[in-house]
Motif scaffolding. Structure first.
Motif, PDB file in Angstrom:
ATOM      1  N   THR A 385       1.323  -1.562  -0.102  1.00 30.26           N
ATOM      2  CA  THR A 385       0.247   0.085  -0.135  1.00 30.26           C
ATOM      3  C   THR A 385       0.619   1.565   0.039  1.00 30.26           C
ATOM      4  O   THR A 385       0.656   2.337  -0.346  1.00 30.26           O
ATOM      5  N   ALA A 386       1.997   1.387   0.914  1.00 30.57           N
ATOM      6  CA  ALA A 386       2.661   2.783   1.127  1.00 30.57           C
ATOM      7  C   ALA A 386       3.866   2.611  -0.836  1.00 30.57           C
ATOM      8  O   ALA A 386       4.170   4.097  -0.903  1.00 30.57           O
ATOM      9  N   ARG A 387       4.886   1.239  -1.051  1.00 27.67           N
ATOM     10  CA  ARG A 387       4.864   1.626  -1.868  1.00 27.67           C
ATOM     11  C   ARG A 387       3.975   2.196  -3.519  1.00 27.67           C
ATOM     12  O   ARG A 387       4.507   3.062  -4.306  1.00 27.67           O
ATOM     13  N   LYS A 388       2.668   1.763  -3.254  1.00 23.58           N
ATOM     14  CA  LYS A 388       2.291   1.890  -4.499  1.00 23.58           C
ATOM     15  C   LYS A 388       1.399   3.257  -4.277  1.00 23.58           C
ATOM     16  O   LYS A 388       1.468   4.291  -5.501  1.00 23.58           O
ATOM     17  N   ALA A 389       1.656   4.105  -3.289  1.00 25.66           N
ATOM     18  CA  ALA A 389       1.220   5.949  -2.940  1.00 25.66           C
ATOM     19  C   ALA A 389       2.483   6.330  -3.002  1.00 25.66           C
ATOM     20  O   ALA A 389       2.243   7.507  -3.096  1.00 25.66           O
ATOM     21  N   GLY A 390       3.204   5.580  -3.182  1.00 20.47           N
ATOM     22  CA  GLY A 390       5.075   6.196  -3.383  1.00 20.47           C
ATOM     23  C   GLY A 390       5.989   6.951  -2.626  1.00 20.47           C
ATOM     24  O   GLY A 390       6.332   7.748  -2.226  1.00 20.47           O
ATOM     25  N   LYS A 391       5.268   5.727  -1.328  1.00 20.53           N
ATOM     26  CA  LYS A 391       6.023   6.360  -0.556  1.00 20.53           C
ATOM     27  C   LYS A 391       7.088   5.509   0.479  1.00 20.53           C
ATOM     28  O   LYS A 391       6.694   4.735   1.323  1.00 20.53           O
ATOM     29  N   ILE A 392       8.352   5.506  -0.373  1.00 19.21           N
ATOM     30  CA  ILE A 392       8.843   4.879  -0.354  1.00 19.21           C
ATOM     31  C   ILE A 392       9.932   4.255   1.143  1.00 19.21           C
ATOM     32  O   ILE A 392      10.242   3.867   1.135  1.00 19.21           O
ATOM     33  N   ASP A 393      10.226   5.864   1.867  1.00 20.62           N
ATOM     34  CA  ASP A 393      10.830   5.378   3.109  1.00 20.62           C
ATOM     35  C   ASP A 393       9.985   4.922   3.988  1.00 20.62           C
ATOM     36  O   ASP A 393      10.055   4.377   5.127  1.00 20.62           O
ATOM     37  N   GLU A 394       8.442   5.558   4.123  1.00 15.83           N
ATOM     38  CA  GLU A 394       7.308   4.502   5.028  1.00 15.83           C
ATOM     39  C   GLU A 394       7.398   3.154   4.328  1.00 15.83           C
ATOM     40  O   GLU A 394       7.794   1.401   5.327  1.00 15.83           O
ATOM     41  N   ALA A 395       7.869   2.600   3.134  1.00 20.50           N
ATOM     42  CA  ALA A 395       7.882   0.862   2.244  1.00 20.50           C
ATOM     43  C   ALA A 395       9.126   0.181   3.110  1.00 20.50           C
ATOM     44  O   ALA A 395       8.932  -0.539   3.863  1.00 20.50           O
ATOM     45  N   ASN A 396      10.104   1.118   3.657  1.00 20.99           N
ATOM     46  CA  ASN A 396      11.211   0.546   3.444  1.00 20.99           C
ATOM     47  C   ASN A 396      11.074   0.514   5.032  1.00 20.99           C
ATOM     48  O   ASN A 396      11.496  -0.640   5.493  1.00 20.99           O
ATOM     49  N   LYS A 397      10.739   1.164   5.845  1.00 18.35           N
ATOM     50  CA  LYS A 397      10.417   0.991   7.016  1.00 18.35           C
ATOM     51  C   LYS A 397       9.582  -0.274   7.099  1.00 18.35           C
ATOM     52  O   LYS A 397      10.099  -0.931   8.608  1.00 18.35           O
ATOM     53  N   ILE A 398       9.061  -0.809   6.679  1.00 19.10           N
ATOM     54  CA  ILE A 398       7.624  -1.509   7.411  1.00 19.10           C
ATOM     55  C   ILE A 398       8.563  -2.836   6.879  1.00 19.10           C
ATOM     56  O   ILE A 398       8.684  -3.604   8.000  1.00 19.10           O
ATOM     57  N   ILE A 399       9.815  -3.045   6.013  1.00 19.11           N
ATOM     58  CA  ILE A 399       9.830  -3.573   5.354  1.00 19.11           C
ATOM     59  C   ILE A 399      11.317  -4.950   6.551  1.00 19.11           C
ATOM     60  O   ILE A 399      11.742  -5.341   6.779  1.00 19.11           O
ATOM     61  N   GLU A 400      12.051  -3.396   6.711  1.00 17.03           N
ATOM     62  CA  GLU A 400      12.967  -2.796   8.109  1.00 17.03           C
ATOM     63  C   GLU A 400      12.632  -3.786   8.956  1.00 17.03           C
ATOM     64  O   GLU A 400      13.203  -4.509   9.786  1.00 17.03           O
ATOM     65  N   ALA A 401      11.743  -2.773   9.325  1.00 17.22           N
ATOM     66  CA  ALA A 401      10.553  -3.730  11.157  1.00 17.22           C
ATOM     67  C   ALA A 401      10.440  -4.890  11.106  1.00 17.22           C
ATOM     68  O   ALA A 401      10.301  -6.307  11.273  1.00 17.22           O
ATOM     69  N   ARG A 402      10.144  -5.959   9.094  1.00 17.55           N
ATOM     70  CA  ARG A 402       9.406  -6.777   9.672  1.00 17.55           C
ATOM     71  C   ARG A 402      10.751  -7.748   9.478  1.00 17.55           C
ATOM     72  O   ARG A 402      10.787  -8.836  10.184  1.00 17.55           O
ATOM     73  N   ARG A 403      12.052  -7.473   8.469  1.00 16.49           N
ATOM     74  CA  ARG A 403      13.470  -8.083   9.032  1.00 16.49           C
ATOM     75  C   ARG A 403      13.588  -8.491  10.276  1.00 16.49           C
ATOM     76  O   ARG A 403      13.732  -9.288  10.911  1.00 16.49           O
ATOM     77  N   LYS A 404      13.955  -6.995  10.925  1.00 10.66           N
ATOM     78  CA  LYS A 404      14.091  -7.566  12.819  1.00 10.66           C
ATOM     79  C   LYS A 404      13.109  -8.206  12.994  1.00 10.66           C
ATOM     80  O   LYS A 404      13.680  -8.651  13.987  1.00 10.66           O
ATOM     81  N   ARG A 405      11.998  -8.376  12.444  1.00  8.91           N
ATOM     82  CA  ARG A 405      10.934  -9.576  13.655  1.00  8.91           C
ATOM     83  C   ARG A 405      11.716 -10.896  13.497  1.00  8.91           C
ATOM     84  O   ARG A 405      11.614 -11.597  14.443  1.00  8.91           O
ATOM     85  N   PHE A 406      11.366 -10.874  12.003  1.00 10.46           N
ATOM     86  CA  PHE A 406      11.821 -12.296  11.676  1.00 10.46           C
ATOM     87  C   PHE A 406      13.822 -12.978  12.284  1.00 10.46           C
ATOM     88  O   PHE A 406      13.536 -13.879  12.973  1.00 10.46           O
ATOM     89  N   VAL A 407      14.684 -11.900  12.747  1.00 11.26           N
ATOM     90  CA  VAL A 407      15.654 -12.213  13.229  1.00 11.26           C
ATOM     91  C   VAL A 407      15.650 -12.752  14.713  1.00 11.26           C
ATOM     92  O   VAL A 407      16.609 -13.820  15.246  1.00 11.26           O
ATOM     93  N   ASP A 408      15.271 -11.865  15.153  1.00  9.99           N
ATOM     94  CA  ASP A 408      14.307 -12.389  16.640  1.00  9.99           C
ATOM     95  C   ASP A 408      13.631 -13.880  16.659  1.00  9.99           C
ATOM     96  O   ASP A 408      13.470 -14.441  17.761  1.00  9.99           O
TER      97      ASP A 408
END
Length: 462
Positions: A385-408
């Motif tokens: 949703t964020a990527r399609k809306a052009g909110k690239i920074d927000e989209a990257n934050k969502i993916i980074e938070a997801r990656r961190k949760r996966f590491v945890d």
């Protein structure tokens, strides 16, 4: 014209006389084999009574039970045994007498007397007069029913055996021998026959009566045959005093089955989705056997199945307060808390307590893994949703938070796999988590394991 006045006392006398007449006629008809007349007379008496058998004096009530029970049995209807068993209850219970208005009343047993709400009842006893007559008539039936029950049971025809065991119990009870062992056999066999309502009724009767199954066996060795024989108490005591042909006099007490009664009854109630009854029975069981984890678990499960989540949680907290090493209760507390987004950290603590008690508790490690991973699908949806809306920074934050949760989540997933290495879900999750963490070698290793497990499952038809 003169008005005719009939007193209530006179009506009562007439009513009682009518019942005596009908019941007496029914008894004579049964004994002579005239079952149609017996049935008609019984119907007339019961119709007049309108279910108020407490208006009959014990002797008359005994005769009614005799006429009705024998009429049913001779007509090939096994429910007659249950009617006859009520004659035995007349001797094993106190009779409570008094008056309801102008009518004299007779309640069999304290429970019936208490339910009546009538005060000032007097306690009396009654000795049935037809026991010898019943024994003579019923002994051949008892032997026949016992053989039928055992033959059916040995052939694993449980639906045939169960009512026959119940019939033996009721017939013996009618003759004054309340041998509850046969009620116990019927309860077990009804359960094996998957007839839950009748099994539950039998188990409830056993529990409410205080049946334990404890028996004392009396044995002695016969000097002539050199074999150990079972004796009744009176014979054992007599021979022990006299000496003679017997030696090695011993007594042995069988184990109590009371706890088993509660456990089986609770299981049947749960299978029948009679959760409120199961909760009440579990409470009764816990008063009898405090600290029994099986009864606590079943009570909690009944709360859960009936949608009483708060009560379930409270029962679990009571359980861990009594036994901090109750891993299942800690785990279930975690499951309940995990359903509330505001209690995720609380759920994590509960699951950690469970695995601290049992490091091989695979289900707890699994829940910890998913708890740490969070809502995977929601993260992807938010990212798109964020990527399609052009909110690239927000989209990257969502993916980074997801990656961190996966590491945890990775250490918990590894513990899950360690506890249950044949679980394909654990293997698949680890493959994804290693890939997300950039560990391509481990991801490839678990991908190969996943493919091998799928092939094995396909080959076995699962």
């Amino acid at each position: 014209m003169k008005k005719v006045m009939v007193s209530l006392a006179l009506l009562s006398v007439v009513f009682t006389f009518a019942q005596k007449k009908e019941i007496s006629a029914a008894m004579k008809a049964v004994d002579s084999g005239d079952l149609s007349t017996a049935s008609a007379k019984i119907s007339e008496a019961e119709s007049a009574l309108g279910g108020k058998t407490y208006l009959l004096e014990p002797k008359l009530l005994e005769e009614l039970y005799y006429a009705k029970g024998m009429s049913l049995l001779k007509s090939g209807k096994p429910e007659g045994a249950e009617i006859l068993s009520k004659i035995g209850e007349l001797s094993s219970n106190k009779i409570y007498t008094g008056k309801e208005g102008k009518e004299k009343v007779y309640f069999v047993g304290k429970e019936a007397a208490d339910k009546s709400g009538i005060s000032g009842l007097k306690e009396e006893t009654y000795s049935p007069e037809l026991l010898n007559k019943l024994k003579e008539s019923l002994n051949p039936m008892i032997q026949s029913s016992h053989k039928s029950a055992m033959d059916a049971y040995n052939a694993k025809k449980y639906s045939e055996a169960a009512p026959k065991f119940a019939e033996v119990y009721n017939l013996l009870k009618a003759t004054g021998n309340n041998d509850q062992q046969y009620l116990y056999y019927s309860a077990i066999t009804y359960a094996l026959a998957k007839d839950n309502p009748k099994a539950i009724a039998a188990y409830n009767e056993l529990i409410n009566s205080g049946y334990t199954g404890i028996e004392t066996k009396y044995t002695a060795k016969n000097k002539k045959t050199n074999e150990v024989e079972n004796l009744d108490k009176s014979s054992w005591e007599l021979m022990k005093k006299a000496g003679g042909d017997y030696t090695d006099f011993k007594t042995e007490q069988t184990k109590s089955v009371e706890q088993e009664l509660y456990e089986t009854d609770l299981g049947l109630l749960m299978d029948s989705q009679r959760y409120d009854e199961a909760i009440a029975l579990a409470d009764k069981a816990l008063k009898k056997f405090p600290g029994n984890s099986t009864f606590s678990d079943l009570k909690g499960l009944a709360y859960y199945k009936s949608g009483k989540t708060e009560e379930f949680a409270n029962s679990l907290k009571e359980a861990v307060a009594k036994n901090p090493n109750d891993k299942n209760s800690w785990y279930n507390l975690g499951v309940i808390a995990s359903k509330d987004p505001a209690k995720i950290s609380e759920a994590e603590e509960y699951f950690k307590k469970a695995v601290a008690i049992d490091p091989k508790f695979a289900n707890a490690w699994q829940n910890l893994t998913f708890l740490k991973m969070g809502d995977h699908q929601k993260a992807l949806d938010d990212y798109n949703t964020a990527r399609k809306a052009g909110k690239i920074d927000e989209a990257n934050k969502i993916i980074e938070a997801r990656r961190k949760r996966f590491v945890d989540a990775l250490p918990y997933a590894e513990k899950w796999y360690e506890a249950d290495p044949t679980n394909i879900d654990a293997v698949s999750i680890l493959k994804s988590l290693y890939n997300s963490a950039g560990n391509t070698a481990k991801s490839a290793e678990f991908k190969a394991k996943e493919e091998a497990m799928k092939k094995a499952m396909d080959a076995s038809g699962k």
